[in-house]
Design an enzyme around this catalytic site. Structure first.
Site, PDB file in Angstrom:
ATOM      1  N   CYS A 156       0.844  -1.185   0.000  1.00  0.00           N
ATOM      2  CA  CYS A 156       0.000   0.000   0.000  1.00  0.00           C
ATOM      3  C   CYS A 156       0.883   1.240   0.000  1.00  0.00           C
ATOM      4  O   CYS A 156       1.879   1.296   0.732  1.00  0.00           O
ATOM      5  CB  CYS A 156      -0.896  -0.013   1.243  1.00  0.00           C
ATOM      6  SG  CYS A 156      -1.981   1.408   1.383  1.00  0.00           S
ATOM      7  N   HIS A 162      -9.223  -3.556  -1.907  1.00  0.00           N
ATOM      8  CA  HIS A 162      -8.244  -2.733  -1.192  1.00  0.00           C
ATOM      9  C   HIS A 162      -8.690  -1.268  -1.144  1.00  0.00           C
ATOM     10  O   HIS A 162      -8.670  -0.636  -0.085  1.00  0.00           O
ATOM     11  CB  HIS A 162      -6.883  -2.862  -1.892  1.00  0.00           C
ATOM     12  CG  HIS A 162      -5.775  -2.095  -1.265  1.00  0.00           C
ATOM     13  ND1 HIS A 162      -4.776  -2.707  -0.535  1.00  0.00           N
ATOM     14  CD2 HIS A 162      -5.485  -0.768  -1.261  1.00  0.00           C
ATOM     15  CE1 HIS A 162      -3.919  -1.783  -0.105  1.00  0.00           C
ATOM     16  NE2 HIS A 162      -4.331  -0.598  -0.537  1.00  0.00           N
ATOM     17  N   GLU A 163      -9.099  -0.729  -2.285  1.00  0.00           N
ATOM     18  CA  GLU A 163      -9.467   0.689  -2.350  1.00  0.00           C
ATOM     19  C   GLU A 163     -10.788   0.968  -1.631  1.00  0.00           C
ATOM     20  O   GLU A 163     -10.922   1.997  -0.961  1.00  0.00           O
ATOM     21  CB  GLU A 163      -9.504   1.177  -3.799  1.00  0.00           C
ATOM     22  CG  GLU A 163      -8.193   1.041  -4.548  1.00  0.00           C
ATOM     23  CD  GLU A 163      -6.975   1.625  -3.842  1.00  0.00           C
ATOM     24  OE1 GLU A 163      -7.107   2.627  -3.119  1.00  0.00           O
ATOM     25  OE2 GLU A 163      -5.874   1.061  -4.020  1.00  0.00           O
ATOM     26  N   HIS A 179     -10.052   1.272   1.935  1.00  0.00           N
ATOM     27  CA  HIS A 179      -9.559   2.613   2.246  1.00  0.00           C
ATOM     28  C   HIS A 179     -10.724   3.573   2.483  1.00  0.00           C
ATOM     29  O   HIS A 179     -10.727   4.331   3.457  1.00  0.00           O
ATOM     30  CB  HIS A 179      -8.698   3.179   1.107  1.00  0.00           C
ATOM     31  CG  HIS A 179      -7.252   2.847   1.197  1.00  0.00           C
ATOM     32  ND1 HIS A 179      -6.464   3.188   2.273  1.00  0.00           N
ATOM     33  CD2 HIS A 179      -6.437   2.216   0.326  1.00  0.00           C
ATOM     34  CE1 HIS A 179      -5.227   2.776   2.060  1.00  0.00           C
ATOM     35  NE2 HIS A 179      -5.184   2.174   0.880  1.00  0.00           N
TER      36      HIS A 179
END
Length: 161
Positions: free
Chosen positions: A90, A132-133, A136
């Protein structure tokens, strides 16, 4: 368009869930331009708005030569029986890679800059990127998903950054 500094683990913006985009205005259009410009760099697969200090639900990606974005993404489908556990890294946790279990496939729905429905989906690296995003945007980092022993290693390494 502007180069934006990447926020690093420890910055509270990374742990705060991002607000939905309600009005597609000049600021949102500029954010998308910045996300696209900043993700289009070697070694970058995805970039969430909060990684550049903006707490709005938007991310960009740069996978297999495709650079694109989505606003207000929500994961609507993941593979329940097919997983991957490759090393994940990341930009906000620089230079650290740990095995992270993710679904092989993911599909997210959101909107584009015209307010029209947009779907992004993919397997393997694209599936990982979507998960993953969106993590976030929900205020989570990939290290939150690590197995306990790997998380301990990650936390030690982060303290040494």
């Amino acid at each position: 368009m502007a180069y934006r500094a990447i926020r690093i683990v420890g910055d509270p913006v990374l742990r705060t869930p991002c607000a939905p985009i309600k009005d597609i205005n000049h600021g949102v259009r500029t954010l998308v331009e910045d996300l696209l410009e900043n993700v289009d760099d070697e070694g970058r697969a995805g970039l969430a708005a909060n990684q550049i200090g903006v707490s709005l639900r938007a991310f960009s990606w740069n996978i297999d030569g495709v650079v694109d974005y989505i606003l207000n993404p929500v994961i609507v489908e993941i593979s329940e029986d097919h997983f991957q556990d490759d090393d994940e890294g990341c930009l906000s946790v620089p230079d650290l890679w740990f095995p992270t279990k993710r679904s092989w496939y993911a599909r997210a729905e959101g909107i584009d800059l015209d307010g029209k429905k947009k779907i992004v989906e993919g397997e393997e690296i694209m599936g990982r990127c979507i998960q993953h995003e969106v993590d976030h945007l929900d205020g989570h980092l990939y290290i939150d998903r690590l197995e306990r022993s790997e998380r301990k290693k990650a936390m030690r390494a982060i303290r040494d950054l």
